[in-house]
Design a protein around this motif. Sequence first.
Motif, mmCIF file in Angstrom:
data_model
loop_
_atom_site.group_PDB
_atom_site.id
_atom_site.type_symbol
_atom_site.label_atom_id
_atom_site.label_comp_id
_atom_site.label_asym_id
_atom_site.label_seq_id
_atom_site.Cartn_x
_atom_site.Cartn_y
_atom_site.Cartn_z
ATOM 1 N N LEU A 46 0.829 -1.208 0.000
ATOM 2 C CA LEU A 46 0.000 0.000 0.000
ATOM 3 C C LEU A 46 0.860 1.253 0.000
ATOM 4 C CD1 LEU A 46 -2.837 -0.946 2.523
ATOM 5 C CD2 LEU A 46 -2.927 -0.970 0.033
ATOM 6 N N ILE A 47 1.951 1.228 0.769
ATOM 7 C CA ILE A 47 2.855 2.384 0.800
ATOM 8 C C ILE A 47 3.455 2.611 -0.583
ATOM 9 C CG2 ILE A 47 5.029 3.249 1.760
ATOM 10 C CD1 ILE A 47 4.278 1.737 4.359
ATOM 11 N N TRP A 48 3.833 1.504 -1.259
ATOM 12 C CA TRP A 48 4.376 1.624 -2.613
ATOM 13 C C TRP A 48 3.329 2.175 -3.579
ATOM 14 C CZ3 TRP A 48 8.088 2.354 -5.784
ATOM 15 C CH2 TRP A 48 8.002 1.969 -7.121
ATOM 16 N N ARG A 49 2.091 1.726 -3.435
ATOM 17 C CA ARG A 49 1.032 2.229 -4.309
ATOM 18 C C ARG A 49 0.796 3.720 -4.086
ATOM 19 N NH1 ARG A 49 -3.051 -2.927 -3.275
ATOM 20 N NH2 ARG A 49 -1.928 -4.390 -4.621
ATOM 21 N N MET A 50 0.840 4.161 -2.841
ATOM 22 C CA MET A 50 0.691 5.584 -2.557
ATOM 23 C C MET A 50 1.832 6.383 -3.177
ATOM 24 S SD MET A 50 -0.678 5.552 1.401
ATOM 25 C CE MET A 50 -0.763 7.342 1.488
ATOM 26 N N PHE A 51 3.041 5.829 -3.097
ATOM 27 C CA PHE A 51 4.202 6.496 -3.708
ATOM 28 C C PHE A 51 4.012 6.620 -5.210
ATOM 29 C CE2 PHE A 51 8.283 5.944 -5.926
ATOM 30 C CZ PHE A 51 8.954 7.085 -5.479
ATOM 31 N N VAL A 109 3.948 10.034 -7.485
ATOM 32 C CA VAL A 109 5.043 10.296 -8.414
ATOM 33 C C VAL A 109 4.620 10.134 -9.874
ATOM 34 C CG1 VAL A 109 7.350 9.565 -9.138
ATOM 35 C CG2 VAL A 109 6.776 9.685 -6.699
ATOM 36 N N PHE A 110 3.868 9.071 -10.154
ATOM 37 C CA PHE A 110 3.525 8.755 -11.541
ATOM 38 C C PHE A 110 2.089 9.104 -11.906
ATOM 39 C CE2 PHE A 110 6.905 5.741 -10.316
ATOM 40 C CZ PHE A 110 7.878 6.116 -11.237
ATOM 41 N N GLY A 111 1.319 9.542 -10.922
ATOM 42 C CA GLY A 111 -0.055 9.946 -11.219
ATOM 43 C C GLY A 111 -1.027 8.808 -11.404
ATOM 44 N N ASP A 112 -0.657 7.596 -10.948
ATOM 45 C CA ASP A 112 -1.585 6.468 -11.051
ATOM 46 C C ASP A 112 -2.917 6.815 -10.394
ATOM 47 O OD1 ASP A 112 0.555 5.152 -12.111
ATOM 48 O OD2 ASP A 112 0.846 3.775 -10.430
ATOM 49 N N ARG A 113 -3.984 6.430 -11.031
ATOM 50 C CA ARG A 113 -5.307 6.576 -10.420
ATOM 51 C C ARG A 113 -5.986 5.209 -10.448
ATOM 52 N NH1 ARG A 113 -5.094 11.650 -13.062
ATOM 53 N NH2 ARG A 113 -6.509 11.088 -14.767
ATOM 54 N N MET A 114 -5.374 4.284 -9.736
ATOM 55 C CA MET A 114 -5.842 2.906 -9.730
ATOM 56 C C MET A 114 -7.119 2.766 -8.906
ATOM 57 S SD MET A 114 -3.666 1.476 -11.679
ATOM 58 C CE MET A 114 -4.153 -0.236 -11.460
ATOM 59 N N ALA A 115 -7.984 1.900 -9.369
ATOM 60 C CA ALA A 115 -9.221 1.591 -8.649
ATOM 61 C C ALA A 115 -9.473 0.103 -8.747
ATOM 62 C CB ALA A 115 -10.406 2.370 -9.230
#
Length: 587
Positions: free
Chosen positions: A197-202, A206-212
């Motif tokens: 989860l911490i990596w996903r937040m990073f 940084v990369f603008g991911d908008r994962m759902a």
Amino acid sequence: MTSTNSPTDGFDHTVDLLVIGSGGGGMTAALAGDASGLDTLVVEKSPQFGGSTALSGGGIWVPGAPAQRREGHVPSPDGVFEYLKQITGGLVSDARLRQYVDSAPEMMDFLERTSNWMEFVWKPGYADYYPELPGGSALGSTINVPAIDLRKLGDEERNLLTPLALAPKGIWFAPKDLRLFYQIRQNWRGKAVLLKLIWRMFRARVFGDRMAAIGQSLAARLRLALKEQGIPLWLNSPMTELITADDGAVIGAVVERDGTPMRIGARRGVILASGGFDHDMAWRRQYLPILEKDWSFGNPAATGDGIRAGEKVGGATELLDEAWWFPAICWPDGRLQFMLNERMMPSQFVVNGEGKRFINEAAPYMDFAHAMIEGQQSGVTHIPCWLITDIDSFHRYVVAGHLPIPKIPFAPVPTGRKVPQAWLESGVVQEGRTMEELATKIGVPPQNLRATAERFDQLARAGHDDDFNRGDSAYDNYYGDPTLPNPNLRPLGKPPYYAFQIILGDLGTSGGLRTDEFARVLRSDETVVSGLYAVGNASGAVMGRSYAGAGATIGPAMTFGYVAARHAAAGESAVPNPDNALQHRIS
């Protein structure tokens, strides 16, 4: 209800199939109708698409789905039918149950073949809710979709219905992540999920991911499939009434598009996929007077419009006192929070207003809520009831969203070793150094709470819940503590002790228009309202008053959306002279 002498008089537009609602059932129906050669239009009352599907866990209960077969697991259709027949207790016709068992896998195969966006996975281990019954499965039949980057929606991203309480960017859970996350203090895999989860937040920063994931991903994928197939979806377009011919057949609907009423003709039928009446409290209290407040997690736009419209053209209703119940916490600001894993924790029990246990706390949420309702109707307070636990459990398990890790400043959820003072000040959580003190604070007889605690500790030390059999079912164990002999039982430890208030929440209503095995709306005499179908929470649930497993709301909605559209495509035209009507594809 509007009637017309000629079915084609005065239509502003005419299509083959008109779908009311853009949840999982509605969008699946539209895809099936379009694939069957029908000119199809979807209208949605809200400014956003997705309905309750978009707010859900996104699971789809489909025994025998292609995703299962790819893993070498093929449940017996006859066994699944018997399982459903037993849990529905005679409330649902064999024909409807058979239709579901046979058509649900076919529906998923159709979606996978229709669009590459429709990708499904099965992770064994989330048991059916009654896995010990004949036909039930400890492996489970909950099908999920992978996470998706919402940027793929383009301009449609802003139109996706999102939960009121959004997680911080980058916080999303794959199907098995949540279970492991709840074991953050029990094994390294739980800690690994936290790091993930911490990596996903990073990455999001940084990369603008908008994962759902979960329901957001399912709704997004269905919308992308609609776009891919060129199927129009009108937002801000509530259906206000159905249009009938002189013989009572439904031949269209009045839809307000951008505030302007339009008469839409439907040559092959209208499919009501408009949801339940989750937030119409006057109607809900009419059928279940013990309901006090609007504690529904359902779509804010779900107020029963489709059900009422169906009634006006002769449709009968059923199960209007029922819902997809889900015990919850209601914080003072009105925010609702599920009570799921907490009821499976080892060192806890739940008491009513007499300070006594009344059910296996780890039971499926529908069963738990039915026990609350029946208890409340008996004259003993069960709404609210109270989950009793101790400080050691608070330090060991995820409770009410609190993570049992050292205090992290500015964390998006509560952390640290102390119960948040705001929780205690709210009154939703109470603290006591003794059971007697805690009993006084929650208003139950002190001697009863003490006796209940002593009895529970005795059973926990013995390793079996002789009173309510908690832990006997594979379902009970799912969110339990795998490091214990019985994942659901352990005696309470040292004080302080805590009580968490549990109220009667729901995921939406589950009663609605009575339908047959083709999702056709029925009158009270069991005759068909020609040209009208109802699916999802606009119809009476094929699950009756039960819940087969995770995804047993979305699975039937999508399945009967598929069935309805294919039946409409195969049937006779609802409009006798369609060539006289104004016809063109609406975009």
